[in-house]
Design a protein around this motif. Structure first.
Motif, mmCIF file in Angstrom:
data_model
loop_
_atom_site.group_PDB
_atom_site.id
_atom_site.type_symbol
_atom_site.label_atom_id
_atom_site.label_comp_id
_atom_site.label_asym_id
_atom_site.label_seq_id
_atom_site.Cartn_x
_atom_site.Cartn_y
_atom_site.Cartn_z
ATOM 1 N N TYR A 1 -0.373 6.973 -6.315
ATOM 2 C CA TYR A 1 -1.413 8.002 -6.252
ATOM 3 C C TYR A 1 -0.807 9.394 -6.081
ATOM 4 N N GLU B 1 0.828 -1.206 0.000
ATOM 5 C CA GLU B 1 0.000 0.000 0.000
ATOM 6 C C GLU B 1 0.863 1.256 0.000
ATOM 7 N N LEU C 1 3.477 8.634 5.851
ATOM 8 C CA LEU C 1 2.538 7.582 6.209
ATOM 9 C C LEU C 1 3.249 6.495 7.016
ATOM 10 N N VAL D 1 -8.281 4.819 0.038
ATOM 11 C CA VAL D 1 -7.974 5.331 -1.303
ATOM 12 C C VAL D 1 -9.180 5.171 -2.209
ATOM 13 N N GLY E 1 7.366 4.176 -1.801
ATOM 14 C CA GLY E 1 6.621 5.223 -2.497
ATOM 15 C C GLY E 1 7.261 5.569 -3.830
ATOM 16 N N LEU F 1 -6.091 1.158 4.314
ATOM 17 C CA LEU F 1 -5.518 2.082 3.335
ATOM 18 C C LEU F 1 -6.170 1.910 1.971
ATOM 19 N N ALA G 1 4.786 8.761 1.208
ATOM 20 C CA ALA G 1 4.852 7.407 1.757
ATOM 21 C C ALA G 1 5.646 7.391 3.055
ATOM 22 N N VAL H 1 0.426 4.234 -2.482
ATOM 23 C CA VAL H 1 0.376 5.652 -2.104
ATOM 24 C C VAL H 1 1.315 6.451 -3.003
#
Lengths: 427, 544
Positions: B291, B284, B326, B360, B453, B356, B323, B288
C-alpha cells in the motif's frame, strides 16, 4: 331523520379519523419492513460483496424516498458473514429468526449459498441470489437473479466457436478449485462433446483460491495453443486470482486476437485493480455491462455515483441482478399486499421488470430469470464493449440439458409440478 | 491466381510510390474513399470490408489509419462520418485528420464515436498492416510485418513477400521473411515438393507459429503422405529442442517463485528466526509495503507523472520506513510484554493482523488498488520456442537477492548487527556488556518488518494490492523458515529456492492444487526426519 343521518355521518367520520390515526401511528411504532443484507464486508470476498451491500442500501433508500412499501418504511438489516461459509448459515438464521426480516438479499460464492440453503428451507425464508452460478439447483426459497450456465457459459463458448469469435476448436478451461468452476466445466465439456470436440482438445486446470503464480499454467496453455488448432481460454477463475493471471498473460505477450480469454467472473469491479491496456480484446460474458447505453442504465449509474459519492466507482452485473430482484420483490409484495413469504412467492412468478440493458426481465416458475446474454471486450479504460448479444432474453435453465442425469429434471414451482428437481409432476 | 498476383504487384508499386510522397498525399482513389465510409459503418461485416478495401487501396494513409484503429484511437464524427485519429484529453479530444495528414483542432468527446474493433477485425488489421508495412523504411516495422505474416500465413500475400525478399539484403528481417514465406508455402495450395522444403525450413525454427503450422499439416489426413512425414519429422525436431528450453523455463519459474518466497521470508527470518517471535501479522507488514507503493505511485501520478518510472525506486525506502515504523509500534505496544510466551504472542499478533487488514479496508476500501508497472518492468524476453521470461520476474529475483545481501551485511558488518547477534546469543551477558537489549529488540523487529515492507513493493508488481495480500504469504514464509532452518539466512535462501523449483517441476504433472499438497506433505515428512531444518544452528542459540 335529518338529524339521524347527520349523526351517523358524524360517527362515520369520527371512526374514519380514528382509523386513519391508527394507521398513521403504525409506521411510527417501529412498524417497518425489514430487509436482510447478507454480504461479506470483511475477508476474501469483501472485495466483491461490499459493493452489493452498498447497492442494496441505495435501492432501499430510493424506495423509502418514494413512499416506502405498503405504506411502511423499509429498514435494511446489514450483517457481516466475513467470507466464512458456516458463518453465512448462522447469520441467515439470525436474520430470519431474530430480526424477522421479510426477505434476504445476499451471498456471492456458491459455497456460501449452499451453506445457507438448509436454513432458508427450514425456516421458510426468502433469498435473492444475485450472482452467476453453476445451476443444477432450484430451491423453493431462493430466487436466482444471476445467470445460469445456459445464460452465460454456453453462449460464450458458442461465440468463441463462431467466425466472429475466432473459430476456436480447442479449449483451455481454467478455474478456481471449487463447486462453481468444476460444475460449469463439466457442463461445458459435455457441450463441447456435443459439438464434436474431443477430449484431446480440452485442457482443464484448477488452482487454489488466491493463486498468484501463474507462470506454469500460462506457459502450458501457450504450448497447448501452438499445436495447430485455433485455441481459446475459458476462465472460471474467481476473485483475487484474476489480477495476477491477467498480469502474467500480458507479460508473456498473449494477445487476445491469437488466444482470447472469455471470463465468467471478471467484471468491471475486478478490472479496477489492473492496467487493462494489454488486455484489450479479452472477453467476458454477462447479462449487463456498465457501458450499455440505455436511459435506464444512465439513470442507474448517476444514482449510484450520487449515493456512493465517487464518480469513479463502477457498476456491474450482480448489481443489476439485485436491482431487478429488488424491484420484482417490491412489485410482488405490492401485488400480494403482504410480505408473507408464501404469498410473495406466488406473486413473483411472471413478474417483469425493465432491465438496465433495455430488455424486460421475467421471473420464471423455475425461480430463474429470463435475461439477454451479452459478450463484451475489455477496453483500455477498464470497461467492456459489447461485441455480441443474443436476439432477446434467454430463459434461465436450472438443470443443464448437457449433463444426462440433470437433463431429465424439471424445476417448476407451480401446480401441478411444485418441485425443483423432479422427473414428473407431484400432482 | 495470376490476376491476383498482378493486382498485388500493382498494389506494391502504388504503395511504394505513395510511401515516397508521404505525408499529405491527397490523391485519394475511389476505393480509398469508399473504404473510409465502410469503416464508419455500423456492422462488423462492413468494417471488415472497409479494412480489406483499405489494404487493397495501398493509400499512404491506410497504414496509419489501420494502426490507429487497432489501438482504439480511430473515431468518426457523428454528423459527417469523417474519420479522425484522436488523442484523449479528458472530455475533449485532439483530432488528427489521417487523410490530410494534419491536426484538425479539438472536439468534445460526445460528438465522436469510436470505430469498434473485435478480435476478428484486429486479426484482419494486423494482416493488412503486415502486407502494407513489408517495404517500410523502418527495419523494426518490417520485422514486425514479417512476424505478422508468419502468423496469418496468407497465400494472397505471397507475391508481396517475394518482392520484399528481393529488396531485403539480409539479417534478421530477411530470416523472418523467409520463415513467413515457408509458412505460406506449407499451405495446401503449394506442390508437395515445395511443401516438403517449407516443412524443413519451419523445422529449423522454434517459433510457436511454426509449431502450429506443422501440427496442422500433420493433423490433416487429406495431405500427401510424404508431406505429412516431412512435417512430422520437422515437428519432432522442434519438440526435441523445445524440451531443453522448457526445462530451462521451469527452472527459471522455480527460481522466480523461490525469490518471491525468499522476499516474504527474509523479514520473518529476522523476527521469527533471530528473535523467536511468532509474528502472525508479518503478512500484513508486506501488505503495508504494497500500500505504501500505491500511495507513492499516486503521489507521482499527481505531482510528477513524467518521472513515474522512478516511483518504484522511491517506494522501496518508503515501504521500508512505513513497515518499520509500524513494526516498532507493534513491538513496543504488544510484543514486548509477551516475550517468552509464544502462545500469547501468536494469538495477539493474529489479532493485530485482523485489525490491520480491516483498517486498510476502511482507509483504502475493500477493492483492489491499481499499482502500475513502469515501462522497464513490463513485457518479456521471448526465448526461442515460446518460452518467455518476463522482465518483472527477473527484477524480482535480483531484488530479492539484493535484499538478502543487504540484510546479511547489516547483521555481519554493522554495530547494530553485532549487538543484535549478541542479544540473540546471550541476553544477560549482552546486558552486562552495556547493550540496551530492549532497544536492540525494538530495532531488530523494525528491521524485520521493514524488510517485509520492501517485499510488499515487489509483490505489488505480481499480485493484488488488496487487504488480503499478506494472507497468501504468511504460511509459505513460515514453511520456508522451518524448512531452511530457524535462525539461518543461508537456510532461508536455499529453502526458498528449492521449494520454488520443486514446486514448479511438480506442478505440470500434478496441477497447482495437488502440487501444493504434495509439497506440504513432503515438508512434514522432512521435518519429522530433521526437525532442525536444512541448516541447523550451532552453539548456544540452538539450545535456547
Amino acid at each position: 331523520m335529518n338529524t339521524m343521518m347527520s349523526r351517523i355521518r358524524n360517527l362515520a367520520a369520527a371512526g374514519l379519523l380514528a382509523g386513519a390515526a391508527m394507521v398513521s401511528a403504525a409506521p411510527a411504532m417501529a412498524e417497518t419492513i425489514k430487509v436482510g443484507i447478507l454480504h461479506s464486508l470483511s475477508g476474501t470476498m469483501a472485495i466483491s460483496e461490499t459493493t452489493l451491500k452498498d447497492a442494496m442500501l441505495m435501492l432501499i433508500d430510493d424506495l423509502n424516498k418514494n413512499g416506502g412499501l405498503l405504506g411502511k418504511q423499509v429498514e435494511p438489516v446489514v450483517v457481516d458473514p466475513a467470507s466464512d461459509w458456516p458463518l453465512f448459515a448462522e447469520k441467515a438464521r439470525e436474520l430470519i429468526e431474530k430480526e424477522k426480516v421479510a426477505v434476504v438479499f445476499g451471498c456471492w460464492t456458491s459455497v456460501s449459498r449452499k451453506s445457507v440453503l438448509p436454513v432458508f428451507e427450514e425456516l421458510n425464508g426468502l433469498l435473492f441470489y444475485p450472482v452467476q452460478y453453476e445451476g443444477e439447483e432450484s430451491s423453493r426459497n431462493v430466487f436466482y437473479t444471476g445467470a445460469a450456465p445456459n445464460q452465460q457459459a454456453i453462449p460464450a463458448v458458442e461465440y468463441l466457436m463462431s467466425e466472429d469469435g475466432g473459430g476456436a476448436e480447442r479449449f483451455a478451461l481454467l478455474g478456481t478449485d471449487y463447486v462453481y468452476p468444476r460444475t460449469t466445466n463439466k457442463i461445458l465439456r459435455a457441450f463441447l462433446h456435443s459439438k464434436g470436440i474431443s477430449d484431446d482438445d480440452i485442457l482443464e486446470e484448477y488452482t487454489p483460491f488466491g493463486h498468484s503464480d501463474w507462470q506454469t499454467i500460462v506457459s502450458k496453455v501457450r504450448a497447448f495453443a501452438s499445436e495447430g488448432k485455433k485455441t481459446a481460454i475459458v476462465s472460471t477463475i474467481n476473485g483475487d486470482a484474476n489480477v495476477p493471471f491477467y498480469k502474467e498473460l500480458a507479460n508473456q505477450g498473449v494477445m487476445a486476437e491469437d488466444l482470447p480469454v472469455v471470463a465468467f467472473s471478471v467484471g468491471e469491479e475486478e478490472l479496477a485493480g489492473i492496467d487493462t491496456a494489454p488486455l484489450v480484446g479479452h472477453l467476458a460474458a454477462w447479462n449487463y455491462f456498465m457501458s450499455v447505453e440505455t436511459p435506464e442504465n444512465e439513470a442507474f449509474i448517476e444514482k449510484w455515483h450520487a449515493f456512493i459519492g465517487d464518480e469513479d466507482r463502477v457498476t456491474n452485473d450482480p448489481m443489476e441482478a439485485h436491482y431487478i430482484g429488488f424491484k420484482m420483490w417490491v412489485q410482488a409484495v405490492n401485488q400480494a399486499g403482504s410480505t408473507d413469504v408464501d404469498a410473495v412467492r406466488q406473486a413473483m412468478y411472471g413478474q417483469t421488470v425493465p432491465s438496465l440493458t433495455g430488455t424486460t426481465a421475467l421471473m420464471n416458475v423455475n425461480h430463474h430469470l429470463s435475461k439477454p446474454v451479452l459478450i463484451g471486450e475489455v477496453q483500455d479504460d477498464g470497461q467492456f464493449e459489447v461485441v455480441w448479444e443474443t436476439d432477446g432474453p434467454v430463459v434461465g435453465d436450472a438443470w443443464s440439458d448437457y449433463i444426462p442425469e440433470s437433463a431429465k429434471l424439471t424445476a417448476d414451482w407451480t401446480y401441478p409440478w411444485v418441485c425443483g428437481n423432479c422427473e414428473k409432476p407431484m400432482f | 491466381m495470376a490476376v491476383r498476383n498482378a493486382i498485388f504487384r500493382l498494389v506494391l508499386v502504388l504503395f511504394a510510390a505513395g510511401a515516397c510522397l508521404a505525408p499529405g498525399g491527397g490523391s485519394a482513389s475511389g476505393g480509398f474513399d469508399a473504404a473510409l465510409v465502410l469503416l464508419a459503418g455500423k456492422s462488423a461485416k462492413k468494417r471488415m470490408a472497409g479494412i480489406e478495401a483499405l489494404a487493397a487501396s495501398a493509400h499512404p494513409a491506410a497504414a496509419p489509419i489501420l494502426s490507429a484503429m487497432v489501438d482504439g484511437r480511430l473515431y468518426y464524427r457523428k454528423d459527417d462520418k469523417r474519420l479522425f485519429v484522436v488523442a484523449k484529453r479528458g472530455r475533449e479530444f485532439d483530432l488528427f485528420d489521417p487523410v490530410a495528414g494534419e491536426q484538425a483542432g479539438t472536439a468534445p468527446s460526445k460528438s465522436l464515436k469510436k470505430v469498434k474493433v473485435n478480435n476478428r477485425l484486429r486479426r484482419a488489421i494486423r494482416k493488412a498492416l503486415a502486407g502494407l508495412n513489408l517495404t517500410h523504411a523502418d527495419r523494426a516495422i518490417r520485422l514486425e510485418a514479417a512476424a505478422g505474416l508468419l502468423k496469418s500465413a496468407d497465400p494472397g500475400l505471397r507475391p508481396a513477400l517475394v518482392a520484399a525478399l528481393e529488396r531485403e539484403a539480409g539479417g534478421d528481417v530477411r530470416a523472418a521473411m523467409e520463415l513467413a514465406l515457408a509458412a505460406v508455402d506449407i499451405g495446401p495450395d503449394s506442390t508437395p515438393a515445395v511443401r516438403i522444403a517449407a516443412a524443413e525450413r519451419l523445422g529449423a525454427s522454434e517459433s510457436p507459429e511454426a509449431r502450429a503450422l506443422l501440427g496442422r499439416v500433420v493433423g490433416d489426413a487429406k495431405t500427401d503422405a510424404a508431406v505429412r512425414e516431412a512435417a512430422r519429422a520437422a515437428l519432432q525436431q522442434i519438440e526435441d529442442r523445445l524440451e531443453l528450453y522448457r526445462q530451462f523455463g521451469a527452472v527459471f519459474q522455480g527460481i522466480s517463485l523461490g525469490s518471491v518466497l525468499l522476499l516474504a521470508a527474509v523479514g520473518l527470518a529476522i523476527t521469527f528466526g533471530v528473535m523467536g517471535v511468532i509474528n502472525m501479522a508479518h503478512g500484513e507488514m508486506v501488505m503495508v509495503g504494497a500500500y505504501a507503493t500505491f500511495v507513492v505511485q499516486e503521489l507521482f501520478r499527481t505531482f510528477a507523472p513524467e518521472f513515474f518510472g522512478l516511483s518504484l525506486a522511491v517506494a522501496v525506502p518508503a515501504a521500508f520506513l512505513a513497515a518499520a515504523a509500524l513494526g516498532v509500534g507493534l513491538e513496543r505496544s504488544v510484543i514486548r510484554w509477551l516475550y517468552g510466551r509464544p502462545l500469547e504472542t501468536l494469538l495477539a499478533t493474529w489479532g493485530v493482523s485482523l485489525v490491520l487488514r480491516q483498517a486498510v479496508r476502511t482507509i483504502f476500501g475493500p477493492t483492489n488498488r491499481e499499482v502500475g508497472s513502469p515501462e522497464w518492468m513490463s513485457g518479456a524476453m521471448e526465448l526461442a520456442g515460446g518460452v518467455a521470461i518476463t522482465y518483472n520476474r527477473i527484477w524480482i529475483i535480483l531484488f530479492s537477492l539484493a535484499v538478502l545481501a543487504a540484510v546479511m551485511a547489516v547483521i555481519r558488518y554493522t554495530a547494530f548487527g553485532l549487538e543484535m547477534r549478541a542479544v540473540t546469543q546471550n541476553r544477560p551477558m549482552a546486558n552486562a556488556m552495556g547493550i540496551r537489549s530492549r532497544k536492540v529488540d525494538s530495532m531488530t523487529f523494525a528491521l524485520g518488518s521493514g524488510v517485509a515492507g520492501m517485499a510488499g513493493v515487489a509483490l505489488s508488481q505480481i499480485d493484488n494490492v488488496s487487504p488480503n495480500l499478506g494472507q497468501a504469504y504468511i504460511v509459505d514464509s513460515f514453511m520456508v523458515i522451518v524448512f531452511g532452518g530457524v535462525g539461518n539466512l543461508w537456510g532461508v535462501l536455499v529453502g526458498a529456492m528449492s521449494l520454488g523449483v520443486v514446486n514448479k517441476f511438480i506442478e505440470p504433472f500434478s496441477g497447482a492444487v495437488l502440487g501444493k499438497i504434495v509439497i506440504l506433505v513432503a515438508l512434514i515428512l522432512f521435518i519429522q526426519r530433521r526437525p532442525q531444518g536444512l541448516f541447523a544452528m550451532r552453539g548456544r542459540a540452538a539450545e535456547l
